[in-house]
Design an enzyme around this catalytic site. Structure first.
Site, PDB file in Angstrom:
ATOM      1  CE  LYS A  22      -3.307  -5.709   6.408  1.00  0.00           C
ATOM      2  NZ  LYS A  22      -3.006  -5.306   5.034  1.00  0.00           N
ATOM      3  CG  ASN A  23      -7.008  -3.772   2.546  1.00  0.00           C
ATOM      4  OD1 ASN A  23      -5.939  -3.937   3.120  1.00  0.00           O
ATOM      5  ND2 ASN A  23      -7.421  -4.575   1.581  1.00  0.00           N
ATOM      6  CG  ASP A 121       1.487  -9.149   1.889  1.00  0.00           C
ATOM      7  OD1 ASP A 121       1.928  -9.550   2.973  1.00  0.00           O
ATOM      8  OD2 ASP A 121       0.284  -9.028   1.636  1.00  0.00           O
ATOM      9  CG  ASP A 319      -6.115  -8.167  -0.838  1.00  0.00           C
ATOM     10  OD1 ASP A 319      -5.026  -8.270  -1.430  1.00  0.00           O
ATOM     11  OD2 ASP A 319      -6.442  -7.159  -0.186  1.00  0.00           O
ATOM     12  CG  MET A 341      -5.232  -6.021 -10.473  1.00  0.00           C
ATOM     13  SD  MET A 341      -6.636  -5.653  -9.401  1.00  0.00           S
ATOM     14  CE  MET A 341      -6.128  -4.084  -8.687  1.00  0.00           C
TER      15      MET A 341
END
Length: 434
Positions: A22-23, A121, A319, A341
């Site tokens: 996805k990223n 998000d 993630d 982070m």
């Protein structure tokens, strides 16, 4: 608002293929705006965030063909700049945080870009300063319009420069890189992000005719060119999905073969799961997770509690911390999960506590998990998914729990995981979508 009904306590067995990343997809698809020629992209995940970005490009006038589910052909030879200035563009961009990656290609090729305060998000503050400061250093002018709540950037021509980023931001580095490839002169980016997906973007740009040195390091040197041409690009498998499947296998005491994971690009993910006592065996480019009824968290050499923390690459991706957290609830031993982070990403633990997990939330960044060693299974519950990564953690918890759980707002999971219910049901899960 869609929901999953999950019948817990079922083991998985078989093999599962990992979707495209996805990223990486958000960066690669944005980069297709840098040329007026055809760009073929393979292994695209069929997920909400990616499909929304593709639709946004279509609305901008980009020709998009999708000959197969995981392949798209893009041609940005007639981009509608009037649409980019429209309220509809801002509205659609606002709903998709990944749309910020359009700024670099747009300002570089067309001398104009606009983007709103983004969505995505709800995981705390995610600064855009790195993007803006870097692109302004190349010569762009930035104005904030409070009435539209949007940033507008203009530039007649970008010029290369030296910059030291204040943080190794992946999307910030990607945006600056995409702006710099068509700028005059040489751009040097120090403290650049060097994640595999950023390396993939560099490789794609190189195949389009860009001049980039230092790929894979935190020091990039870009010599601008007049134009870029078309190319073909295949995306990596999604390391976050790989980690999610490892966690599922451990929590459900399942034997699972995860196919074609691109092991060299997983970094310390497999080793980090081994720290929790989970057996992860490499078989060529696959990972085999044997059935384990119990797994024990390691301690440090001095006997102190194990800490799993995120960090910029080659550290552990943030993630996956939600997956490590939920997996630790059924381990033997204790672990400190330190989310450095982002803040607010651990607040979903109250749902796990309701299911019977023993978790102490120390502050917005840290949680201590006291594993139950599977002596006491998690209880089924009704929950709401707050974001992609918490959503998959709750799904893993529900799959291991006793009884039937319900997760609402699974559109959040759809944003990052392709047909996850169908794929898991094929290997033994029992998940229904309402």
């Amino acid at each position: 608002m869609a929901s999953y009904v999950i019948e817990g306590g079922n083991s998985l067995k078989g093999e599962i293929l990992v979707q495209g990343a996805k990223n990486e997809a958000l960066q690669i698809i944005s980069a297709t705006l840098l040329t007026d020629q055809e760009v073929v992209v393979r292994n695209i995940p069929d997920i909400l965030d990616v499909n929304n970005l593709i639709d946004l490009l279509r609305n901008m006038g980009v020709k998009v063909k999708r000959p197969t589910r995981d392949t798209c052909v893009f041609q940005a030879d007639n981009v509608n700049l009037d649409y980019i200035k429209s309220e509809q563009f801002l509205e659609k961009s606002r709903a998709l945080r990944g749309s910020v990656l359009l700024v670099g290609p747009l300002i570089s090729r067309f001398g104009y870009a606009i983007f709103p305060k983004p969505g995505g998000d709800k995981i705390g503050r995610r600064r855009l300063d790195t993007h803006l400061v870097g692109i302004q250093a190349l010569g762009a002018t930035c104005d904030y319009h409070s009435d539209m709540q949007a940033y507008e950037l203009t530039a007649s021509r970008l010029s290369g420069t030296y910059m030291l980023l204040d943080e190794a931001s992946v999307t910030g580095t990607a945006n600056i890189l995409m702006a710099a490839v068509l700028a005059d002169g040489i751009t040097t980016i120090y403290n650049a992000a060097c994640e595999p997906y950023l390396q993939q973007l560099c490789k794609m740009l190189l195949s389009m005719g860009a001049h980039i040195e230092g790929v894979g390091s935190n020091l990039l040197r870009i010599e601008g060119v007049q134009s870029l041409h078309g190319c073909e690009h295949k995306m990596l498998p999604d390391m976050i999905e790989v980690g999610s499947f490892i966690g599922m296998a451990a929590m459900t005491a399942s034997e699972l073969l995860i196919k074609d994971v691109s092991v060299p690009d997983l970094g310390i993910i497999p080793a980090s799961f081994r720290r929790l006592g989970i057996a992860v065996e490499q078989q060529g480019d696959d990972l085999f997770i044997p059935k384990q009824e119990h797994y024990e968290i390691e301690t440090f050499m001095d006997g102190s509690i194990m800490t799993i923390a995120d960090a910029p690459w080659p550290g552990l991706t943030p993630d996956l911390l939600s997956v490590f957290l939920v997996v630790a609830t059924q381990a033997k031993g204790s672990v400190l999960i330190h989310q450095k982070m982002f803040e607010s990403r651990l607040f979903f633990v109250d749902k796990l506590i309701d299911m019977g997990a023993q978790i102490i939330l120390c502050d917005p960044h840290r949680a201590t998990i006291i594993g139950l060693d599977k002596r006491v299974p998690l209880r089924a519950a009704t929950m709401v998914s707050p974001d992609i990564r918490a959503g998959i953690a709750l799904l893993i918890a529900a799959m291991s729990a006793e009884g039937t759980s319900i997760i609402h707002n699974v559109e959040q999971i759809d944003r990052g995981y392709q047909s996850i219910d169908t794929r898991l049901n094929a290997i033994g899960a029992r998940i229904s979508r309402l």
